[in-house]
Design a protein around this motif. Structure first.
Motif, PDB file in Angstrom:
ATOM      1  N   ARG A  24       0.798  -1.361   0.068  1.00  0.00           N
ATOM      2  CA  ARG A  24      -0.047  -0.080  -0.098  1.00  0.00           C
ATOM      3  C   ARG A  24       0.921   1.168  -0.026  1.00  0.00           C
ATOM      4  O   ARG A  24       0.612   2.174  -0.606  1.00  0.00           O
ATOM      5  N   ARG A  25       1.881   1.143   0.877  1.00  0.00           N
ATOM      6  CA  ARG A  25       2.836   2.493   0.781  1.00  0.00           C
ATOM      7  C   ARG A  25       3.470   2.734  -0.490  1.00  0.00           C
ATOM      8  O   ARG A  25       3.310   3.952  -0.925  1.00  0.00           O
ATOM      9  N   VAL A  26       3.869   1.712  -1.242  1.00  0.00           N
ATOM     10  CA  VAL A  26       4.584   1.826  -2.458  1.00  0.00           C
ATOM     11  C   VAL A  26       3.487   2.436  -3.567  1.00  0.00           C
ATOM     12  O   VAL A  26       3.699   3.459  -4.088  1.00  0.00           O
ATOM     13  N   LEU A  27       2.435   1.836  -3.419  1.00  0.00           N
ATOM     14  CA  LEU A  27       1.238   2.199  -4.222  1.00  0.00           C
ATOM     15  C   LEU A  27       0.884   3.626  -4.304  1.00  0.00           C
ATOM     16  O   LEU A  27       0.595   4.355  -5.127  1.00  0.00           O
ATOM     17  N   VAL A  28       0.676   3.941  -3.068  1.00  0.00           N
ATOM     18  CA  VAL A  28       0.264   5.425  -2.599  1.00  0.00           C
ATOM     19  C   VAL A  28       1.264   6.356  -3.029  1.00  0.00           C
ATOM     20  O   VAL A  28       0.980   7.365  -3.679  1.00  0.00           O
ATOM     21  N   MET A  29       2.562   5.956  -2.946  1.00  0.00           N
ATOM     22  CA  MET A  29       3.539   7.016  -2.981  1.00  0.00           C
ATOM     23  C   MET A  29       3.825   7.075  -4.344  1.00  0.00           C
ATOM     24  O   MET A  29       3.870   8.445  -4.896  1.00  0.00           O
ATOM     25  N   ARG A  30       3.709   6.226  -5.263  1.00  0.00           N
ATOM     26  CA  ARG A  30       3.829   6.368  -6.866  1.00  0.00           C
ATOM     27  C   ARG A  30       2.815   6.622  -7.447  1.00  0.00           C
ATOM     28  O   ARG A  30       2.680   7.558  -8.288  1.00  0.00           O
ATOM     29  N   ASP A  31       1.621   6.033  -7.380  1.00  0.00           N
ATOM     30  CA  ASP A  31       0.206   5.984  -8.141  1.00  0.00           C
ATOM     31  C   ASP A  31      -0.492   7.397  -7.541  1.00  0.00           C
ATOM     32  O   ASP A  31      -1.251   7.828  -8.435  1.00  0.00           O
ATOM     33  N   ILE A  32      -0.670   7.608  -6.394  1.00  0.00           N
ATOM     34  CA  ILE A  32      -1.380   8.757  -5.862  1.00  0.00           C
ATOM     35  C   ILE A  32      -0.667   9.994  -5.685  1.00  0.00           C
ATOM     36  O   ILE A  32      -1.023  10.829  -6.185  1.00  0.00           O
ATOM     37  N   GLN A  33       0.347   9.651  -4.803  1.00  0.00           N
ATOM     38  CA  GLN A  33       1.132  11.105  -4.594  1.00  0.00           C
ATOM     39  C   GLN A  33       1.975  11.397  -5.795  1.00  0.00           C
ATOM     40  O   GLN A  33       2.358  12.592  -5.726  1.00  0.00           O
TER      41      GLN A  33
ATOM     42  N   TYR B 148       5.172  10.476  -6.586  1.00  0.00           N
ATOM     43  CA  TYR B 148       6.715  10.230  -6.374  1.00  0.00           C
ATOM     44  C   TYR B 148       7.230   9.614  -7.354  1.00  0.00           C
ATOM     45  O   TYR B 148       6.847   8.541  -8.310  1.00  0.00           O
ATOM     46  N   SER B 149       8.498   9.967  -7.773  1.00  0.00           N
ATOM     47  CA  SER B 149       9.337   9.149  -8.915  1.00  0.00           C
ATOM     48  C   SER B 149       9.497   7.853  -8.059  1.00  0.00           C
ATOM     49  O   SER B 149       9.745   7.585  -6.958  1.00  0.00           O
ATOM     50  N   GLY B 150      10.348   7.000  -8.845  1.00  0.00           N
ATOM     51  CA  GLY B 150      10.799   5.498  -8.373  1.00  0.00           C
ATOM     52  C   GLY B 150      11.748   5.749  -7.512  1.00  0.00           C
ATOM     53  O   GLY B 150      11.812   4.989  -6.359  1.00  0.00           O
ATOM     54  N   ARG B 151      12.701   6.276  -7.859  1.00  0.00           N
ATOM     55  CA  ARG B 151      13.805   6.608  -6.861  1.00  0.00           C
ATOM     56  C   ARG B 151      13.681   7.324  -5.671  1.00  0.00           C
ATOM     57  O   ARG B 151      13.887   6.779  -4.546  1.00  0.00           O
TER      58      ARG B 151
END
Length: 189
Positions: free
Chosen positions: A134-143, A145-148
């Protein structure tokens, strides 16, 4: 486009201690991210604005309840998600909804309810993901953020972050592929 950022941990800690200036800066700094969450999760722009405002009020009143100062983003995401779900339930429970304004193009009441249910299904499916996914999904797809940045923020290698993101997206896709309860009713008519 600039990367969206959350207020720093020092600001959160100062706000938790009761510093009014820090609390004001925290609410102001979190506002764009909270709005983005709300517009992603709520069914209508009006609900999104109301949910964002409600979430910021909760942040202002209950910042002391946040256990880990680094968990502000996930805490706010849960607050916004719950508020969007509450609004969707209220609409479903209200037998006399407010009629739409004549200057706005709105589909049928059935389409609007189905759209709200779908937004609720997405929010529930995201909430049901394991914490790390969930944390990865929220940061990448919702917020956004770049992958790095996502990998660095979570203390992961880029490959590990991509793997978790892939698993999260696959789990979300599978959860949303299951038939919705009211979708069956609509097809049978």
């Amino acid at each position: 486009m600039a990367e969206p950022t959350w207020p720093g941990e020092q600001l959160v800690v100062a706000a938790q201690r009761g510093d009014v200036d820090s609390l004001t800066a925290l609410v102001t700094g979190a506002h764009p991210n909270v709005q983005r969450f709300a517009h992603f999760l709520c069914a209508t722009p009006q609900d999104a604005e109301d949910a964002a405002q409600e979430a910021l009020i909760v942040l202002y009143r209950k910042i002391g309840m946040l256990r880990a100062s680094g968990a502000l983003a996930s805490w706010m995401f849960r607050i916004v998600r719950n508020e969007c779900l509450r609004r969707a339930r209220t609409v479903l429970a209200d037998p006399y909804p407010v009629p739409p304004r004549p200057d706005t193009a709105v589909g049928s009441a059935e389409e609007e309810v189905l759209q709200r249910l779908e937004a609720g299904r997405v929010a529930a499916a995201v909430a049901a993901l394991p914490d790390d996914q969930r944390r990865v999904l929220v940061m990448r797809d919702i917020q956004g953020y770049s992958g790095r940045m996502t990998a660095d923020a979570l203390g992961l290698s880029t490959a590990a972050m991509k793997s978790r993101l892939h698993r999260a997206r696959a789990a979300l896709r599978a959860a949303l592929a299951a038939p919705a309860p009211l979708a069956d009713l609509k097809e049978s008519r």
